[in-house]
Scaffold this motif. Sequence first.
Motif, mmCIF file in Angstrom:
data_model
loop_
_atom_site.group_PDB
_atom_site.id
_atom_site.type_symbol
_atom_site.label_atom_id
_atom_site.label_comp_id
_atom_site.label_asym_id
_atom_site.label_seq_id
_atom_site.Cartn_x
_atom_site.Cartn_y
_atom_site.Cartn_z
ATOM 1 N N LEU A 70 30.164 42.142 24.182
ATOM 2 C CA LEU A 70 31.506 42.714 24.231
ATOM 3 C C LEU A 70 31.674 43.640 25.429
ATOM 4 C CD1 LEU A 70 32.153 43.543 20.459
ATOM 5 C CD2 LEU A 70 33.168 41.699 21.813
ATOM 6 N N LEU A 71 30.642 44.419 25.736
ATOM 7 C CA LEU A 71 30.698 45.304 26.898
ATOM 8 C C LEU A 71 30.838 44.491 28.176
ATOM 9 C CD1 LEU A 71 30.409 48.176 28.109
ATOM 10 C CD2 LEU A 71 27.934 47.784 28.141
ATOM 11 N N MET A 72 30.014 43.473 28.325
ATOM 12 C CA MET A 72 30.068 42.643 29.523
ATOM 13 C C MET A 72 31.410 41.920 29.639
ATOM 14 S SD MET A 72 27.496 39.542 30.630
ATOM 15 C CE MET A 72 27.929 38.618 29.145
ATOM 16 N N GLY A 73 31.879 41.334 28.541
ATOM 17 C CA GLY A 73 33.153 40.629 28.578
ATOM 18 C C GLY A 73 34.323 41.553 28.850
ATOM 19 N N GLY A 74 34.327 42.727 28.215
ATOM 20 C CA GLY A 74 35.416 43.671 28.435
ATOM 21 C C GLY A 74 35.464 44.188 29.856
ATOM 22 N N VAL A 75 34.316 44.564 30.390
ATOM 23 C CA VAL A 75 34.270 45.073 31.768
ATOM 24 C C VAL A 75 34.702 43.993 32.751
ATOM 25 C CG1 VAL A 75 32.716 45.845 33.590
ATOM 26 C CG2 VAL A 75 32.537 46.833 31.303
ATOM 27 N N THR A 76 34.234 42.760 32.545
ATOM 28 C CA THR A 76 34.594 41.672 33.453
ATOM 29 C C THR A 76 36.092 41.392 33.417
ATOM 30 O OG1 THR A 76 32.413 40.666 33.100
ATOM 31 C CG2 THR A 76 34.110 39.291 34.089
ATOM 32 N N ALA A 77 36.659 41.326 32.220
ATOM 33 C CA ALA A 77 38.090 41.027 32.087
ATOM 34 C C ALA A 77 38.954 42.115 32.709
ATOM 35 C CB ALA A 77 38.442 40.845 30.611
ATOM 36 N N PHE A 78 38.639 43.360 32.425
ATOM 37 C CA PHE A 78 39.444 44.455 32.971
ATOM 38 C C PHE A 78 39.227 44.621 34.474
ATOM 39 C CE2 PHE A 78 39.626 45.842 28.481
ATOM 40 C CZ PHE A 78 40.998 46.011 28.375
ATOM 41 N N SER A 79 38.024 44.308 34.962
ATOM 42 C CA SER A 79 37.787 44.368 36.411
ATOM 43 C C SER A 79 38.635 43.345 37.143
ATOM 44 C CB SER A 79 36.295 44.138 36.713
ATOM 45 O OG SER A 79 35.500 45.182 36.200
ATOM 46 N N ILE A 80 38.775 42.151 36.556
ATOM 47 C CA ILE A 80 39.651 41.127 37.150
ATOM 48 C C ILE A 80 41.109 41.579 37.075
ATOM 49 C CG2 ILE A 80 40.495 38.765 36.896
ATOM 50 C CD1 ILE A 80 37.727 38.010 35.837
ATOM 51 N N ALA A 81 41.498 42.128 35.912
ATOM 52 C CA ALA A 81 42.886 42.551 35.721
ATOM 53 C C ALA A 81 43.278 43.662 36.686
ATOM 54 C CB ALA A 81 43.092 43.017 34.279
ATOM 55 N N ILE A 82 42.323 44.472 37.123
ATOM 56 C CA ILE A 82 42.613 45.558 38.066
ATOM 57 C C ILE A 82 42.366 45.119 39.502
ATOM 58 C CG2 ILE A 82 41.926 47.876 38.806
ATOM 59 C CD1 ILE A 82 41.228 48.485 35.897
ATOM 60 N N GLY A 83 41.230 44.468 39.747
ATOM 61 C CA GLY A 83 40.811 44.160 41.116
ATOM 62 C C GLY A 83 41.690 43.148 41.818
ATOM 63 N N VAL A 84 42.090 42.079 41.121
ATOM 64 C CA VAL A 84 42.896 41.032 41.766
ATOM 65 C C VAL A 84 44.285 41.551 42.151
ATOM 66 C CG1 VAL A 84 43.948 38.755 41.459
ATOM 67 C CG2 VAL A 84 41.599 39.163 40.688
#
Length: 536
Positions: A70-84
């Motif tokens: 859950l930590l890995m999935g959450g960080v990855t999803a939010f990083s994409i949502a912010i970074g892109v």
Amino acid sequence: MSLRHRIRDRLTDGDGRLPLGLTLICAAIAATLVFPLVWLVIEATTVERERALDLLFSANTADILVNSLLLMGGVTAFSIAIGVPLAYLTVRTDLPFRRFWSVAAALPLVVPSYVGAFSFVSAFGRRGEFHDVLAPLGVERVPEIHGLSGSIFVITLYTYPYVYLTTRAALLSFDTTLLEAARTLNHGRIAAFRRVTLPTIRPAVAAGSLLAALYAVSDFGTPSIMRLPVFTQQIYAEYNAFGSDYAALLSMQLLVVVLVVLALEWAIRSERSGSGDDAGQTTDRVSLGRLRWPATLLPAGVSGVALLVPLWILGLWLVRSEAGRRPSMAFEPVQVLNSVSVSAAAAVAAALAAIPIAYFAANHDSPLATVFERATYVGFAVPGIVLALALVYFGSGYLPWIYQTLPLLVFAYVVRFLPQAVGSNRTAILQVDQRLVEAGRTLGESPGGAFKRVTLPLTRSGIVAGAALVFLTTMKELPVTLVLRPSGFETIVTQIWRAQETALYQYAVVPTLILLVISGLSMLVILAQEGGEEGL
């Protein structure tokens, strides 16, 4: 015969065979890098089958696995949502102060996540600084910062720049004439982005997402501070409690998770998409219209929270510090000397080990060259706590004279960060004009002589850059340093961690500021490499 084939014939034995000496050197380096993990596998298989099954399928292990995923999935999803969106805003739109926000959006990467974690806990935890500010206003409680949600929030703040930087690089080289063609076919702005831009930048987004995912699943400091049971935190706890069998089994589970992430990223990246060159670039930007100024709230809010909260907390600790309260916890200049010396040793060793691997991979399109180059990435993909544990098993069990010594610590750093030097060296070697190498060979130079007199001087800047990157990354490495450092060998990161564990945060201010300055300098170097009109 092409120039490349003639050069290859001269560098080999003339019939396409690989040079024996260089091949053996690269094979030895690759085997040395992979060996620690092989030893971990051997150690894990020595656990009795029934005990191994009980440990692996226990409720505690299930919680650790779920939390980590859950930590890995959450960080990855939010990083994409912010970074892109940040990358798109700073490259393709008329965002006000675009160059400033381009730099500001990348700066959170200079803050180690564990520094951000204890800053946010001090600010928003129970009886934290933010609570004291809101109490006079009648606000009794603030959102809970500990646990899974707080860990995702903090790690995302300091890992989204991975996605932002890779996506930004892809957008800078994107052929914008493709968008114009899509618009002429009556595609709206959103449809053109979805059908043209997004497929093109997908490999770059996947590459940045891989870095964010690997960072999240391998992070040790933040989950420990946030009291979240995950693989890295539990492995370290078992190691300190002498539960070596459980720690080894957890390490193997974590390796499986990492391999699955790498496989998924490889599958996405294999979908090659072309990108444009300067000929396909236009200076036209997407007009944000009325949203032009409100759009600045995204980079301002994200970078402001990520940077200002740690600086605010560090400033408070610095003002409130009480000299002499705990002399044993006081920062000492020798800690900087220790950090610099061991990081410099790792940088030099990594630079020397990277040269033959990078040269072999750049000049030989053989499966063996690919295997050697990929072997260097094993240590980088594996969490630092797992690598450290593997070396603990090997050193304490078979080479006790090297256990908890500086050579073993430096070796761990090299295994962990060698890919940074290999990538920089390989890029520099590929940029060398091969006609110069051919000229050296026609003048009677051997392959080794041509490399020494022609290639090496021309790639010196790439070698130095790779070594500098290893140095700067080593300065921030926490789990490897905590586990493998010699007794009494204190560094900047160990001082920060001691202050965090004892809740005497004022003793972390000076080393943290020194670490942030060094990290900031490294980020400026990275951003300066973009160059060009759109570069930083």
